[in-house]
Design an enzyme around this catalytic site. Structure first.
Site, PDB file in Angstrom:
ATOM      1  N   TRP A 315       0.830  -1.210   0.000  1.00 46.20           N
ATOM      2  CA  TRP A 315       0.000   0.000   0.000  1.00 46.20           C
ATOM      3  C   TRP A 315       0.865   1.262   0.000  1.00 46.20           C
ATOM      4  O   TRP A 315       0.489   2.290  -0.571  1.00 46.20           O
ATOM      5  CB  TRP A 315      -0.893  -0.002   1.248  1.00 46.20           C
ATOM      6  N   HIS A 316       2.053   1.155   0.607  1.00 43.93           N
ATOM      7  CA  HIS A 316       2.897   2.332   0.725  1.00 43.93           C
ATOM      8  C   HIS A 316       3.503   2.775  -0.601  1.00 43.93           C
ATOM      9  O   HIS A 316       3.943   3.924  -0.723  1.00 43.93           O
ATOM     10  CB  HIS A 316       4.018   2.080   1.738  1.00 43.93           C
ATOM     11  N   GLY A 317       3.562   1.892  -1.571  1.00 48.76           N
ATOM     12  CA  GLY A 317       4.124   2.320  -2.843  1.00 48.76           C
ATOM     13  C   GLY A 317       4.168   1.193  -3.841  1.00 48.76           C
ATOM     14  O   GLY A 317       4.173   0.010  -3.474  1.00 48.76           O
ATOM     15  N   PHE A 461       2.348   8.117  -1.234  1.00 45.23           N
ATOM     16  CA  PHE A 461       1.649   6.882  -0.935  1.00 45.23           C
ATOM     17  C   PHE A 461       0.159   7.023  -1.184  1.00 45.23           C
ATOM     18  O   PHE A 461      -0.560   6.072  -1.125  1.00 45.23           O
ATOM     19  CB  PHE A 461       1.896   6.448   0.507  1.00 45.23           C
TER      20      PHE A 461
END
Length: 461
Positions: A315-317, A461
């Protein structure tokens, strides 16, 4: 537009507050919504229709979920979740999929990367949690499109969180009165967050960039770089969260706290109860528990935990390094649970703190790296493959202000630990006074004038 810019501080925010205070109560949400759309459109006007479409769709399907019964209710829930999720996958992960397929030798011609709308991850998570909560009947479907869109688009949390759930602001969206004490508290939180971001986070950013640009960092180079990034990330994101919470309070909306001194944790599980709290609790309630949580035995709970952390990392990248970072933390959390399940002796708090901090900082090394090669270079530096002493190139890049900020940042991390040993300082540490916040903010404004704007790390993000 970012919060730490002249355009926001001297133009956008004053105009917004004047307009908000001038309109009658029934137009306040509309005013927030209008300024939020302007705020987002300032960055990319052409992505506004996407956000408006997701908000309208989520609102309509929320009403459908509330009215439906039987099997239709589940179809309504799917209708509420799938389109926003697909939009997130298309804009955030298709590039990664294409690049990965191409790296495996598949022919990919004339592919143009799709730009990622900032804040889309937070926006979609808000829409999903709303649909699920209406389905679970923990909240009522919002009858007003303006109120729902205000919740989704409020500029305070729109682009970098915290992940706000509808139920946390539902009552205040319907009715609220101006509270001068609450406004002052919001202003205090905003100024403190501003100072955290500018005076510590942004000051360390060039040092981190210099460290990660080294072709062969020594062990000392790598340790200083990773330490600087550990502080940079925390004060950047915690500062932003504080500003977002402050902006919400100024207009009577309470957003959840996002940090609770995470670098004082004594275990990895403790760390995740204190770091990015709104995201970790979202993943727990809307992914880990629906997967089965702890209900089907140890092995299944470990599997559920690993899936949750891997997807949380991704989810962060849109990079496999983020997924591996999530798996790294999944392994650590499972090891901690297994330790407790085997009834091993408890780890002393000081030892647990050091082990946790080293584990987290090792993970940040991968988290910050743009690719595998950069990560490998930094890990080889930590392992001592390029010598132990600080290199001449890194020493030349290290400015005195960065050295001072490193020590100030470390002191700020450990200052809350003095609460118990220094009761007379505890109130100031727990809640710095308004006058101190004002001085730090004015100092930050002065420092900001000599720099280019540094975006918040979590914008990506």
């Amino acid at each position: 537009m970012v919060f730490v810019s002249d355009s926001f501080v001297f133009v956008f925010l004053p105009l917004f507050l004047i307009a908000y205070a001038s309109v009658p109560a029934f137009l306040r949400n509309s005013t927030i919504l209008f300024f939020s759309l302007v705020f987002y459109g300032w960055w990319r006007f052409d992505f506004l229709p996407l956000l408006v479409a997701i908000a309208c769709w989520s609102w309509l399907t929320g009403l459908w979920i509330a009215k439906a019964s039987g099997p239709e209710r589940r179809w309504a829930l799917l209708a509420g979740i799938v389109p926003p999720l697909v939009s997130l996958i298309c804009f955030k992960y298709v590039n990664l999929i294409v690049e990965s397929v191409s790296s495996l030798g598949a022919p990919v011609k004339d592919w143009s990367s799709i730009p990622l709308p900032i804040g889309l991850s937070f926006f979609v998570f808000g829409a999903i949690s709303y649909s699920v909560d209406v389905f679970r009947k923990t909240v009522y479907a919002e009858p007003s499109l303006i109120n729902y869109s205000t919740y989704q688009a409020m500029f305070g949390h729109l682009v970098a969180g915290p992940v706000v759930r509808y139920q946390s602001v539902a009552e205040r969206l319907k009715s609220r009165v101006f509270d001068s004490a609450e406004f002052a508290e919001g202003l205090r939180r905003f100024m403190l967050g501003f100072a955290q971001k500018v005076l510590i986070g942004d000051t360390l950013a060039p040092l981190v960039d210099a460290g990660y640009a080294l072709p062969a960092p020594s062990t000392c180079d790598a340790i200083v770089t990773v330490t600087a990034y550990t502080l940079h990330l925390y004060f950047d994101f915690a500062g932003y969260s504080s500003m977002a919470i402050g902006l919400g309070l100024m207009v009577g909306l309470k957003f959840p706290e996002n940090f609770d001194n995470p670098y004082l944790s004594t275990s990895l599980a403790d760390f995740w109860r204190r770091w990015h709290i709104s995201l970790s609790s979202w993943l727990r309630d809307y992914l880990y528990i629906p997967l089965g949580g702890n209900r089907a035995g140890s092995f299944r709970s470990y599997f559920n935990l690993m899936v949750t952390m891997a997807l949380g990392g991704l989810w962060h990248g849109a990079s496999w390094t983020f997924m591996i970072w999530g798996i790294w933390h999944g392994i650590g959390l499972i090891a901690g649970r297994a330790w407790n399940a085997m009834r091993m002796p408890p780890v002393p708090a000081p030892v647990g703190h050091v082990v946790t901090l080293v584990f987290v900082m090792t993970g940040w090394t991968l988290f910050r790296a743009q690719d595998w090669q950069t990560a490998a270079i930094m890990f080889s530096g930590l392992a001592g493959q390029h010598g132990l002493a600080m290199s001449n190139g890194f020493a030349a890049a290290l400015r005195p202000i960065e050295v001072v900020t490193l020590f100030v940042g470390i002191a700020m991390v450990y200052l809350p630990a003095l609460n118990k040993s220094s009761p007379w300082l505890a109130p100031v540490i727990a809640r710095p006074p308004f006058a101190l916040a004002t001085i730090l903010w004015l100092w930050s404004l002065w420092v900001m004038q000599s720099r280019t704007v540094i975006p918040f790390l979590y914008f990506q993000f």
